[in-house]
Design an enzyme around this catalytic site. Sequence first.
Site, PDB file in Angstrom:
ATOM      1  NE  ARG A  36      30.205  34.505  32.154  1.00  0.00           N
ATOM      2  CZ  ARG A  36      30.165  35.779  32.526  1.00  0.00           C
ATOM      3  NH1 ARG A  36      28.999  36.371  32.725  1.00  0.00           N
ATOM      4  NH2 ARG A  36      31.275  36.479  32.698  1.00  0.00           N
TER       5      ARG A  36
ATOM      6  CG  HIS B 228      35.483  35.988  35.749  1.00  0.00           C
ATOM      7  ND1 HIS B 228      35.580  35.713  34.399  1.00  0.00           N
ATOM      8  CD2 HIS B 228      34.675  37.096  35.838  1.00  0.00           C
ATOM      9  CE1 HIS B 228      34.865  36.605  33.723  1.00  0.00           C
ATOM     10  NE2 HIS B 228      34.320  37.434  34.565  1.00  0.00           N
TER      11      HIS B 228
ATOM     12  CD  GLN C 112      36.517  41.468  35.183  1.00  0.00           C
ATOM     13  OE1 GLN C 112      35.524  41.148  34.564  1.00  0.00           O
ATOM     14  NE2 GLN C 112      37.041  42.690  35.116  1.00  0.00           N
TER      15      GLN C 112
ATOM     16  CG  ASP D 180      32.121  39.851  42.227  1.00  0.00           C
ATOM     17  OD1 ASP D 180      31.260  40.485  41.574  1.00  0.00           O
ATOM     18  OD2 ASP D 180      32.386  38.647  41.994  1.00  0.00           O
TER      19      ASP D 180
ATOM     20  CB  CYS E  87      34.439  41.863  37.766  1.00  0.00           C
ATOM     21  SG  CYS E  87      33.140  41.064  38.732  1.00  0.00           S
TER      22      CYS E  87
ATOM     23  NE  ARG F 247      36.592  40.301  30.806  1.00  0.00           N
ATOM     24  CZ  ARG F 247      35.434  39.674  31.093  1.00  0.00           C
ATOM     25  NH1 ARG F 247      34.596  40.213  31.946  1.00  0.00           N
ATOM     26  NH2 ARG F 247      35.156  38.498  30.558  1.00  0.00           N
TER      27      ARG F 247
END
Length: 304
Positions: free
Chosen positions: A104, A131, A134, A219, A259, A287
């Site tokens: 990340r 991402h 996700q 988001d 998310c 996840r």
Amino acid sequence: MALRHFLTLRDLSSAELEQIIERAQELKKLQHANQVYQPFKGKVLGMIFEKSSTRTRVSFEAGMSQFGGSAIFLSPRDTQLGRGEPIEDSARVISSMLDIVMIRTFGHDIIERFAAQSKVPVINALTDDHHPCQLLADVQTFVEHRGSIKNKTVAWIGDGNNMCNSYIEAGHMWGFKLKIAAPQGYEPKPEFLKDFEHCVELVSSAEEAAKNADLIVTDVWASMGQEEEQKIREKAFADYQVNEDLMKLANPDCLFMHCLPAHRGEEISETMLDHQSAVVWDEAENRLHAQKALMEFLLLEHSK
Ligand code: CP
Ligand code: NVA
């Protein structure tokens, strides 16, 4: 088998992505039945985090333990990554000792440079641009609640950010239509839209995007690294909140995803996570299962 990385959704074929979603559902059933399945005994996952995380860290670390392997958390604060050792050198060293790595970080080029020197599969656990992990969880969640996402209409409401870019690719890979409503100046960059005119439409309001949607997603307004823009963004995004009134414009069985982490009172209303359409807790749990399926695919089917 050739070494495979997962830096964006387009690193896998549509068929491979489908396979991972199916496998994620099987692994979820095994886990819920407390069945022990440990294909990764002795395998080690490296987890490089240059940004904060709850879900990603817990899901990768727990997933690796459940598979019988182990994980090492690496932060720039206490490794040489934070003291300027080149990413290429770090990649050569780290990948010579570990079996799989997730990263990340900020610039997407950082993970590309790491992957170019890595001897083991590299997974994108979020960059400024994408991402993809996700999206595996989001599609799994949609499939579990509503069946195939193919030919459905998804509304992205909010910032043209990393999650939005991965939704754009997902529309192409899984064959759904994506309507994006972002304030002027916050749309996805043209480079992320240019190959996807066949499945993506930019619309001019949250209401227009929500109309007849089968899934509404949003988001945060300011992503990690944009904290100093918070106040300006709150003004720019004021008409882009997902709330109960907006959901009324969508199809009656429309789902809502985020998310997480979410900011109640900003991109969502105070009560949106409790709305009957919200599947955010399943989305978060998935996840774990989706990434286990991904690691199994990369490590058992396509590693060195
Ligand atoms: N959704 C997500 O990636 O959450 P974290 O930042 O907590 O990992
Ligand atoms: N767009 C958000 C996602 C967090 C999981 C960020 O990059 O901070």
